[in-house]
Design an enzyme around this catalytic site. Structure first.
Site, mmCIF file in Angstrom:
data_model
loop_
_atom_site.group_PDB
_atom_site.id
_atom_site.type_symbol
_atom_site.label_atom_id
_atom_site.label_comp_id
_atom_site.label_asym_id
_atom_site.label_seq_id
_atom_site.Cartn_x
_atom_site.Cartn_y
_atom_site.Cartn_z
ATOM 1 C CD GLU A 43 3.096 4.758 -1.484
ATOM 2 O OE1 GLU A 43 2.392 3.679 -0.288
ATOM 3 O OE2 GLU A 43 1.790 4.997 -2.086
ATOM 4 C CE LYS A 112 0.366 3.975 3.022
ATOM 5 N NZ LYS A 112 0.438 4.007 1.549
ATOM 6 C CB CYS A 146 0.415 7.005 -0.802
ATOM 7 S SG CYS A 146 -0.253 7.180 -1.573
#
Length: 263
Positions: A43, A112, A146
């Site tokens: 990431e 995200k 994540c």
């Protein structure tokens, strides 16, 4: 179908995209040397969590990152799950993943969804609103970033479209919660009857130490390959997606869902 997977478990220079681009290019060359089919990055590899500096550092529309990843994919004939990068789009900042096939064509772009409050992500970055599914190397796949893995209800919704055979995860996961990282990834593999390929970074920034332990996990939750917690490395393993089909034939969790009762 057999795939050779490579994960670039790298350190990230905070606020230094040029340095990080060189690291990304180096690991693409190394993945090509072992004839990997798919390469996965962690990431926010272009900037790290330099959130207060995004005005100067974020990649406008992801142009530089996309060009680099596309060129590397084409040069080395690699399918690339491009981790994620800090981007600026329409005067907002995003944590964005790009995925390219081995011809250099973009097959997915994802912002995200779930922003992590403990690292103040929501104060600087806008959330996405779309799922992230795509075909890569002939395999139905999905990817998350994540904090997304803490939301199994969302991942199940995404994984049931298909269903997907591989879940890719890109992260900057801190060392103090690295045991949770591993346990949750194994759970996501078991409950979705899928391979999980998860890339985490190592090293530190001003406020965090990151925990590595990049993983490749089979649909029964067994760890196929695992990196250490502190060292940069290229993690390599071959998976066979036919193994997943055998697991799904035994326990029909997708057919047995009753989503009308879940909300």
């Amino acid at each position: 179908m057999k795939l050779k997977i490579a994960i670039a478990q790298i350190d990230i220079a905070l606020g230094d995209p040029k340095h990080n681009q060189k690291t990304v290019a180096y690991y693409a060359e190394k993945a090509a040397e072992v004839n990997a089919d798919v390469l996965v990055y962690p990431e926010m590899w272009n900037t790290g969590y330099a959130l207060t500096e995004l005005t100067n550092l974020a990649d406008t529309n992801g142009q530089d990152s996309q060009l680099l990843l596309s060129n590397l994919a084409k040069k080395y004939h690699l399918n690339i799950v491009g981790g994620s990068v800090a981007t600026q789009q329409n005067h907002k900042f995003y944590n964005t993943m790009f995925v390219f096939d081995a011809s250099g064509q973009k097959v997915s772009e994802y912002n995200k969804l779930h922003l992590f409050g403990l690292m103040n992500e929501e104060k600087y970055v806008s959330a996405g609103s779309m799922i992230n599914t795509f075909d890569l190397a002939g395999i139905k796949s999905a990817a998350a970033i994540c904090y997304d893995i803490r939301f199994p209800e969302w991942l199940r919704t995404m994984m049931s479209v298909g269903p997907q055979e591989i879940l890719y995860v890109a992260a900057e996961w801190p060392i103090q919660r690295i045991e949770q990282w591993q346990i949750m990834l194994q759970a996501r593999a078991i409950e979705n009857q899928t391979f999980v390929v998860a890339a985490n970074r190592v090293g530190r920034d001003k406020n965090n130490v990151f925990g590595g332990r990049s993983l490749i996990i089979d649909p029964l939750g067994r760890i196929i390959q695992q990196a250490g917690d502190t060292q940069e490395r290229l993690l390599i393993s071959t998976i066979d997606t036919d193994d997943e089909k055998m697991v799904r034939g035994q326990i029909s969790v997708f057919d047995d869902r009753r989503p009308e009762l879940y909300y």
